[in-house]
Design a protein around this motif. Structure first.
Motif, mmCIF file in Angstrom:
data_model
loop_
_atom_site.group_PDB
_atom_site.id
_atom_site.type_symbol
_atom_site.label_atom_id
_atom_site.label_comp_id
_atom_site.label_asym_id
_atom_site.label_seq_id
_atom_site.Cartn_x
_atom_site.Cartn_y
_atom_site.Cartn_z
ATOM 1 N N GLN A 291 0.820 -1.203 0.000
ATOM 2 C CA GLN A 291 0.000 0.000 0.000
ATOM 3 C C GLN A 291 0.863 1.267 0.000
ATOM 4 O O GLN A 291 1.218 1.769 -1.037
ATOM 5 N N LEU A 292 1.211 1.789 1.173
ATOM 6 C CA LEU A 292 2.010 3.012 1.278
ATOM 7 C C LEU A 292 3.488 2.650 1.340
ATOM 8 O O LEU A 292 3.929 2.006 2.298
ATOM 9 N N ASP A 293 4.259 3.054 0.340
ATOM 10 C CA ASP A 293 5.688 2.783 0.386
ATOM 11 C C ASP A 293 6.362 3.777 1.332
ATOM 12 O O ASP A 293 5.823 4.854 1.629
ATOM 13 N N SER A 294 7.554 3.410 1.808
ATOM 14 C CA SER A 294 8.274 4.171 2.839
ATOM 15 C C SER A 294 7.486 4.220 4.145
ATOM 16 O O SER A 294 7.666 5.128 4.957
ATOM 17 N N CYS A 295 6.610 3.257 4.326
ATOM 18 C CA CYS A 295 5.802 3.152 5.544
ATOM 19 C C CYS A 295 6.601 2.416 6.622
ATOM 20 O O CYS A 295 7.437 1.562 6.330
ATOM 21 N N ILE A 296 6.336 2.741 7.869
ATOM 22 C CA ILE A 296 7.031 2.101 8.978
ATOM 23 C C ILE A 296 6.853 0.588 8.922
ATOM 24 O O ILE A 296 5.742 0.095 8.679
ATOM 25 N N PRO A 297 7.913 -0.185 9.096
ATOM 26 C CA PRO A 297 7.780 -1.651 9.119
ATOM 27 C C PRO A 297 6.861 -2.097 10.252
ATOM 28 O O PRO A 297 6.810 -1.469 11.318
ATOM 29 N N SER A 298 6.151 -3.174 10.032
ATOM 30 C CA SER A 298 5.182 -3.638 11.034
ATOM 31 C C SER A 298 5.826 -3.897 12.387
ATOM 32 O O SER A 298 5.305 -3.475 13.429
ATOM 33 N N VAL A 299 6.963 -4.609 12.398
ATOM 34 C CA VAL A 299 7.568 -4.955 13.685
ATOM 35 C C VAL A 299 8.107 -3.708 14.400
ATOM 36 O O VAL A 299 8.189 -3.680 15.625
ATOM 37 N N SER A 300 8.440 -2.650 13.650
ATOM 38 C CA SER A 300 8.898 -1.412 14.276
ATOM 39 C C SER A 300 7.747 -0.685 14.957
ATOM 40 O O SER A 300 7.938 0.021 15.959
ATOM 41 N N ALA A 301 6.544 -0.848 14.419
ATOM 42 C CA ALA A 301 5.364 -0.217 15.025
ATOM 43 C C ALA A 301 4.798 -1.022 16.183
ATOM 44 O O ALA A 301 4.023 -0.501 16.996
ATOM 45 N N LEU A 302 5.159 -2.291 16.262
ATOM 46 C CA LEU A 302 4.557 -3.203 17.236
ATOM 47 C C LEU A 302 4.729 -2.787 18.686
ATOM 48 O O LEU A 302 3.742 -2.781 19.443
ATOM 49 N N PRO A 303 5.929 -2.452 19.174
ATOM 50 C CA PRO A 303 6.078 -2.192 20.615
ATOM 51 C C PRO A 303 5.162 -1.085 21.135
ATOM 52 O O PRO A 303 4.545 -1.234 22.199
ATOM 53 N N ALA A 304 5.036 0.007 20.400
ATOM 54 C CA ALA A 304 4.194 1.114 20.860
ATOM 55 C C ALA A 304 2.725 0.715 20.887
ATOM 56 O O ALA A 304 1.987 1.077 21.813
ATOM 57 N N VAL A 305 2.277 -0.036 19.881
ATOM 58 C CA VAL A 305 0.885 -0.485 19.857
ATOM 59 C C VAL A 305 0.606 -1.429 21.012
ATOM 60 O O VAL A 305 -0.398 -1.304 21.718
ATOM 61 N N ALA A 306 1.506 -2.399 21.226
ATOM 62 C CA ALA A 306 1.314 -3.366 22.313
ATOM 63 C C ALA A 306 1.286 -2.669 23.667
ATOM 64 O O ALA A 306 0.479 -3.009 24.543
ATOM 65 N N GLU A 307 2.157 -1.697 23.850
ATOM 66 C CA GLU A 307 2.193 -0.975 25.124
ATOM 67 C C GLU A 307 0.918 -0.162 25.327
ATOM 68 O O GLU A 307 0.380 -0.095 26.436
ATOM 69 N N ALA A 308 0.404 0.450 24.261
ATOM 70 C CA ALA A 308 -0.793 1.275 24.379
ATOM 71 C C ALA A 308 -2.028 0.435 24.685
ATOM 72 O O ALA A 308 -2.887 0.844 25.475
ATOM 73 N N VAL A 309 -2.115 -0.736 24.069
ATOM 74 C CA VAL A 309 -3.266 -1.615 24.309
ATOM 75 C C VAL A 309 -3.172 -2.258 25.684
ATOM 76 O O VAL A 309 -4.179 -2.442 26.377
#
Length: 406
Positions: A291-309
């Motif tokens: 979809q969106l190129d130059s988008c943050i890798p999934s695993v790089s976004a994971l820690p913040a999402v997991a912590e927020a949930v």
């Protein structure tokens, strides 16, 4: 044919011992046009590459003398019991890879003890898949307009699906230049050179002509190219909508009585908002870099999402998984389980359900071996103490030199 307990039809498993081996083999089993669809992504493929390379940003930190000789990989995802924290991701138009692809994934997952998330754009209808399945699986939906999404929700529920994954990262279709260059348009562009390439894959071509499973059966009835083009038109006209908003998701929460997950989340605040609406989980995903190129890798976004949930809902990761150690890193960073898409397509292209089963078996063995070497028995024991950023630096993320003594 079996002799002395050995299945001679499956000698390929001696040579295919990793997901990467299957990737290389899969490329030889399908025409270039199909490979561009399977392996490609948006624009310059930076996000596709980033999904893989971002796992290298983390080291595993083992403990010794842990005294474990067995491992507990079983868990529950979206209300579905699974033997390991790996499910198959929703991948559309699997019939392009192999005519029986959607059923291959179902059969393989069930034999391994895990489950599939069936795509809206599957080349077998939700009813056909439910009839073929021996266990309950999940259904993926693109939220759209004109009552198409609502009708698909009803069909999925009536077919026995009780877990729904709503994909929200496709407000418009990504710019997939590799597919365009290979002729994978609507309709596909067939040149003499591309037809010659198809002729070099006679088994694939025979299956396409005989079974005609190349369209999205949930979106248009019939077989063959005409039905395939019609299903793509329905998907792009009714299920790819830039005007969709949080009110639409709230409506879906009110009207779906089973488990509901949001797929395509990369920001912590979006995950929190989804959970506040009553969703049961989120899938951290960038759509495999399509979809969106130059988008943050999934695993790089994971820690913040997991912590927020923070335990209020399930957190799954989708994108870039190729090794059991990738799964372990994802779990240590806060995921409850992962979804794999392309690895299943690799196995599917090479050997149908047996290939998918072997890919899942490879990942399971790698997870078990990795846990042994890490000194962990239960996947629920994995946490941030088991990973460390690969780059040395201060708290501001500035790289520091490595100092050694002579």
């Amino acid at each position: 044919m079996k002799a002395f307990g050995f299945d001679w039809r499956w000698r390929a498993s001696d040579e295919l011992i990793s997901v990467e081996d299957y990737r290389r083999a899969a490329r030889r089993h399908v025409p270039r046009m199909v490979w561009a669809y399977v392996e490609g992504g948006a624009d310059d493929l930076r996000t596709v590459a980033g999904n893989r390379s971002a796992f290298d940003d983390w080291w595993l930190v083992p403990s010794v003398l842990a005294g474990h000789d067995t491992h507990d990989l079983a868990t529950e995802v979206a209300g579905l019991p699974v033997s390991m924290p790996v499910l198959t991701a929703p991948t559309g138009f699997n019939g392009l890879t192999r005519w029986s692809g959607d059923l291959d994934a179902i059969r393989a997952a069930e034999r391994v003890g895990t489950r599939c998330v069936v795509s809206t754009a599957s080349t077998w209808s939700v009813e056909e898949i439910a009839d073929a399945a021996g266990a309950q699986h999940a259904f993926q939906l693109y939220p759209g307009s004109g009552g198409v999404a609502a009708a698909l929700m009803r069909r999925a529920w009536d077919a026995g699906f009780r877990s729904l994954f709503v994909t929200v990262d496709v407000p418009t279709v990504g710019n997939r230049e590799g597919e365009k260059r290979a002729g994978m348009g609507v309709p596909p562009v067939l040149t003499p050179r591309r037809l010659l390439d198809v002729s070099r894959h006679p088994r694939w071509a025979y299956d396409v002509v005989r079974h005609r499973r190349i369209g999205g059966r949930n979106l248009a009835s019939g077989d063959g190219v005409t039905a395939a083009l019609a299903s793509i038109e329905v998907q792009e006209r009714h299920l790819v909508q830039s005007r969709l908003n949080w009110d639409d998701l709230a409506w879906m929460r009110d009207n779906w009585k089973g488990r509901l997950h949001l797929k395509g989340v990369l920001r912590a605040e979006d995950a929190v908002r989804a959970v506040d609406l009553g969703l049961d989980g989120v899938v951290v995903s960038n759509h495999g870099g399509r979809q969106l190129d130059s988008c943050i890798p999934s695993v790089s976004a994971l820690p913040a999402v997991a912590e927020a949930v923070a335990g209020r809902a399930e957190v799954l990761l989708d994108g870039g998984i190729r090794r059991g150690t990738d799964v372990i890193k994802a779990l240590a960073l806060g995921a409850d389980a992962v979804l794999i898409g392309r690895p299943c397509l690799y196995g599917m292209a090479v050997a149908g359900d047996r290939g998918v089963e072997h890919v899942l078996t490879i990942l399971r063995a790698e997870i078990e071996r990795g846990l042994t070497l890490l000194g962990v028995r239960d996947i629920r024991d994995l946490d941030r103490t088991h990973v460390r950023p690969a780059a040395l630096g201060d708290q501001n993320g500035i790289s520091m030199p490595v100092i050694t003594t002579q």
